[in-house]
Enzyme design. Structure first.
Site, PDB file in Angstrom:
ATOM      1  N   TYR A  63      53.765  49.229  40.639  1.00  0.00           N
ATOM      2  CA  TYR A  63      52.619  49.330  41.541  1.00  0.00           C
ATOM      3  C   TYR A  63      52.423  50.804  41.856  1.00  0.00           C
ATOM      4  O   TYR A  63      53.209  51.419  42.576  1.00  0.00           O
ATOM      5  CB  TYR A  63      52.844  48.555  42.836  1.00  0.00           C
ATOM      6  CG  TYR A  63      52.994  47.049  42.655  1.00  0.00           C
ATOM      7  CD1 TYR A  63      52.468  46.396  41.542  1.00  0.00           C
ATOM      8  CD2 TYR A  63      53.653  46.279  43.599  1.00  0.00           C
ATOM      9  CE1 TYR A  63      52.606  45.017  41.385  1.00  0.00           C
ATOM     10  CE2 TYR A  63      53.788  44.899  43.458  1.00  0.00           C
ATOM     11  CZ  TYR A  63      53.265  44.279  42.339  1.00  0.00           C
ATOM     12  OH  TYR A  63      53.404  42.930  42.196  1.00  0.00           O
ATOM     13  N   PRO A 214      48.513  34.401  47.317  1.00  0.00           N
ATOM     14  CA  PRO A 214      48.439  33.266  48.247  1.00  0.00           C
ATOM     15  C   PRO A 214      47.079  33.155  48.933  1.00  0.00           C
ATOM     16  O   PRO A 214      46.690  32.076  49.380  1.00  0.00           O
ATOM     17  CB  PRO A 214      49.546  33.569  49.271  1.00  0.00           C
ATOM     18  CG  PRO A 214      49.719  35.054  49.207  1.00  0.00           C
ATOM     19  CD  PRO A 214      49.492  35.419  47.767  1.00  0.00           C
ATOM     20  N   GLY A 217      44.148  36.612  45.984  1.00  0.00           N
ATOM     21  CA  GLY A 217      44.303  37.889  45.272  1.00  0.00           C
ATOM     22  C   GLY A 217      43.094  38.790  45.435  1.00  0.00           C
ATOM     23  O   GLY A 217      42.574  38.951  46.543  1.00  0.00           O
ATOM     24  N   PHE A 218      42.629  39.358  44.318  1.00  0.00           N
ATOM     25  CA  PHE A 218      41.551  40.361  44.387  1.00  0.00           C
ATOM     26  C   PHE A 218      40.230  39.745  44.855  1.00  0.00           C
ATOM     27  O   PHE A 218      39.330  40.452  45.300  1.00  0.00           O
ATOM     28  CB  PHE A 218      41.381  41.041  43.025  1.00  0.00           C
ATOM     29  CG  PHE A 218      42.587  41.853  42.641  1.00  0.00           C
ATOM     30  CD1 PHE A 218      42.811  43.096  43.209  1.00  0.00           C
ATOM     31  CD2 PHE A 218      43.522  41.357  41.744  1.00  0.00           C
ATOM     32  CE1 PHE A 218      43.936  43.845  42.889  1.00  0.00           C
ATOM     33  CE2 PHE A 218      44.654  42.092  41.410  1.00  0.00           C
ATOM     34  CZ  PHE A 218      44.859  43.342  41.982  1.00  0.00           C
TER      35      PHE A 218
HETATM   36  N1  LIG Z   1      54.328  38.658  40.092  1.00  0.00           N
HETATM   37  C1  LIG Z   1      53.095  39.001  39.879  1.00  0.00           C
HETATM   38  O1  LIG Z   1      52.597  39.028  38.756  1.00  0.00           O
HETATM   39  C2  LIG Z   1      52.229  39.368  41.052  1.00  0.00           C
HETATM   40  C3  LIG Z   1      50.842  39.493  40.873  1.00  0.00           C
HETATM   41  C4  LIG Z   1      50.076  39.802  41.969  1.00  0.00           C
HETATM   42  C5  LIG Z   1      50.663  39.988  43.203  1.00  0.00           C
HETATM   43  N2  LIG Z   1      52.004  39.873  43.352  1.00  0.00           N
HETATM   44  C6  LIG Z   1      52.656  40.007  44.675  1.00  0.00           C
HETATM   45  O2  LIG Z   1      52.063  39.085  45.554  1.00  0.00           O
HETATM   46  C7  LIG Z   1      51.619  39.757  46.740  1.00  0.00           C
HETATM   47  C8  LIG Z   1      50.395  39.064  47.277  1.00  0.00           C
HETATM   48  O3  LIG Z   1      49.339  39.154  46.360  1.00  0.00           O
HETATM   49  P1  LIG Z   1      48.018  40.015  46.604  1.00  0.00           P
HETATM   50  O4  LIG Z   1      48.236  40.979  47.703  1.00  0.00           O
HETATM   51  O5  LIG Z   1      47.581  40.542  45.321  1.00  0.00           O
HETATM   52  O6  LIG Z   1      46.976  38.907  46.983  1.00  0.00           O
HETATM   53  P2  LIG Z   1      46.720  38.029  48.293  1.00  0.00           P
HETATM   54  O7  LIG Z   1      47.842  38.144  49.246  1.00  0.00           O
HETATM   55  O8  LIG Z   1      46.319  36.690  47.836  1.00  0.00           O
HETATM   56  O9  LIG Z   1      45.415  38.695  48.874  1.00  0.00           O
HETATM   57  C9  LIG Z   1      45.286  40.038  49.127  1.00  0.00           C
HETATM   58  C10 LIG Z   1      43.793  40.320  49.308  1.00  0.00           C
HETATM   59  O10 LIG Z   1      43.317  39.613  50.442  1.00  0.00           O
HETATM   60  C11 LIG Z   1      42.813  40.538  51.405  1.00  0.00           C
HETATM   61  N3  LIG Z   1      43.305  40.061  52.705  1.00  0.00           N
HETATM   62  C12 LIG Z   1      44.578  39.988  53.132  1.00  0.00           C
HETATM   63  N4  LIG Z   1      44.635  39.475  54.376  1.00  0.00           N
HETATM   64  C13 LIG Z   1      43.361  39.212  54.734  1.00  0.00           C
HETATM   65  C14 LIG Z   1      42.766  38.694  55.906  1.00  0.00           C
HETATM   66  N5  LIG Z   1      43.503  38.321  56.936  1.00  0.00           N
HETATM   67  N6  LIG Z   1      41.410  38.576  55.923  1.00  0.00           N
HETATM   68  C15 LIG Z   1      40.654  38.951  54.887  1.00  0.00           C
HETATM   69  N7  LIG Z   1      41.147  39.456  53.742  1.00  0.00           N
HETATM   70  C16 LIG Z   1      42.503  39.595  53.669  1.00  0.00           C
HETATM   71  C17 LIG Z   1      43.378  41.875  51.051  1.00  0.00           C
HETATM   72  O11 LIG Z   1      42.485  42.894  51.405  1.00  0.00           O
HETATM   73  P3  LIG Z   1      42.856  43.954  52.562  1.00  0.00           P
HETATM   74  O12 LIG Z   1      43.810  44.925  51.974  1.00  0.00           O
HETATM   75  O13 LIG Z   1      41.527  44.548  52.907  1.00  0.00           O
HETATM   76  O14 LIG Z   1      43.434  43.175  53.693  1.00  0.00           O
HETATM   77  C18 LIG Z   1      43.508  41.758  49.534  1.00  0.00           C
HETATM   78  O15 LIG Z   1      42.272  42.061  48.937  1.00  0.00           O
HETATM   79  C19 LIG Z   1      51.370  41.186  46.282  1.00  0.00           C
HETATM   80  O16 LIG Z   1      51.375  42.080  47.345  1.00  0.00           O
HETATM   81  C20 LIG Z   1      52.490  41.393  45.279  1.00  0.00           C
HETATM   82  O17 LIG Z   1      53.651  41.797  45.979  1.00  0.00           O
HETATM   83  C21 LIG Z   1      52.787  39.547  42.288  1.00  0.00           C
END
Ligand SMILES: NC(=O)c1ccc[n+]([C@@H]2O[C@H](COP(=O)([O-])OP(=O)(O)OC[C@H]3O[C@@H](n4cnc5c(N)ncnc54)[C@H](OP(=O)(O)O)[C@@H]3O)[C@@H](O)[C@H]2O)c1
Length: 292
Positions: A63, A214, A217-218
């Site tokens: 990352y 969860p 994602g994007f």
């Molecule tokens: N193993 C793998 O291949 C893999 C792939 C992807 C991710 N991951 C891990 O999984 C974790 C979680 O995934 P993720 O961060 O990509 O996706 P996520 O948790 O599903 O969602 C993150 C997105 O939601 C937005 N968000 C978060 N809280 C919010 C809220 N309360 N209200 C509105 N929007 C909100 C964030 O924007 P803002 O920043 O503006 O809040 C961001 O755009 C990552 O941090 C990473 O550690 C692992």
């Protein structure tokens, strides 16, 4: 007692962590490719997470690359006792930000050393092997050779626990024949439920399941049902999505990602949300409909 204590804990190898943690990927910057949008804000999010009782942070040296781990070190080192940092190896970044498989012995060994260096650790708590037979989805292929490398690094004392990411059920079974698997990290959320059977299987075996994306994602989850339910409960759609995952199975450990302190607080407050049975039934209709 912080509010996230209410959701209980689950084991991650020989650790027990709270079921609501934090995913640090979004801190790296747009496209998960540094520099961060706002370095000060990123450090503030990490400090706030730990101040609010988060004891499980998910990261990787790819990352940024390196950026997220360096932020974690700057914000939180020396680490509070009981904080579990989970990282991943198996990919590297191209100069254009692309995701490239990195499964050779040399690449995996280098990745473990890079994680140790950038996080400022002598041993990594949990290292997930991030499968890259297909970049964005689980795809079949043997994990034997890369897992043997991780087992060697574990024997050298550099890695405490091994996990798997972006894997199929067959790969989980293969992995478990080779070494103890502490956790499986795959894409899963209210709308994307392909791992339902795997989650139940892992729960029976006492293995943690850590859904990535969860919140979608994007493209965060959007569904009229989710919004209606949230309004009825006086919560936000993202809180409902997290509360649903916590209810889904006791072995689910959450790592919602955000680069905003306000969103972090909102997400951690999902610990206080209880979903009535009729709401659970309504949310079942979201599977496959909301954007994920
Ligand atoms: N193993 C793998 O291949 C893999 C792939 C992807 C991710 N991951 C891990 O999984 C974790 C979680 O995934 P993720 O961060 O990509 O996706 P996520 O948790 O599903 O969602 C993150 C997105 O939601 C937005 N968000 C978060 N809280 C919010 C809220 N309360 N209200 C509105 N929007 C909100 C964030 O924007 P803002 O920043 O503006 O809040 C961001 O755009 C990552 O941090 C990473 O550690 C692992």
């Amino acid at each position: 007692m912080s509010s996230i204590d209410q959701v209980g804990t689950f084991s991650l190898g020989d650790r027990r962590v709270k079921r609501l943690g934090y995913g640090a990927m979004q801190l790296a910057g747009p496209g998960v490719f540094g520099p961060p949008k706002d370095r000060g804000a990123a450090l503030a999010v990490l400090r706030e997470a730990v101040a609010r009782g988060v004891d499980h942070i998910d990261t990787s040296d790819f990352y940024g690359p390196h950026v997220t781990n360096q932020l974690i070190r700057e914000a939180l080192h020396p680490y509070r006792a009981g904080l579990t940092l989970v990282t991943k190896v198996g990919a590297r970044r191209g100069a254009d930000g692309s995701w490239i498989p990195a499964f050779s012995r040399e690449e995996l060994t280098q990745a473990v050393h890079d994680n140790l260096h950038n996080l400022g650790l002598e041993v990594l708590d949990v290292v997930n092997l991030r499968c890259m037979f297909s970049v964005h989805h689980p795809a079949e292929g043997s994990l034997e050779a890369p897992l043997r490398v991780l087992v060697d690094l574990q024997r050298q004392g550099l890695v405490r626990h091994i996990g798997l990411s972006n894997v199929t059920r067959a790969q989980v079974a293969e992995g478990r024949r080779i070494c103890a698997i502490a956790c499986v990290q795959n894409q899963y959320n209210l709308a994307h439920r392909g791992d339902d059977a795997l989650i139940d299987e892992l729960a029976r075996e006492g293995i943690a399941y850590v859904p990535f994306f969860p919140l979608g994602g994007f493209t965060p989850l959007q569904s009229s049902t989710l919004s209606e339910v949230a309004a009825r409960l006086g919560a936000t759609p993202m809180q409902v999505a997290l509360a649903w995952l916590l209810r889904r199975s006791p072995n689910i450990l959450l790592i919602p990602g955000t680069s905003s302190v306000a969103h972090l607080r909102e997400n951690l407050a999902a610990a206080e949300l209880r979903l009535p049975d009729d709401v659970l039934q309504a949310l079942d209709t979201v599977a496959g409909i909301a954007s994920a």
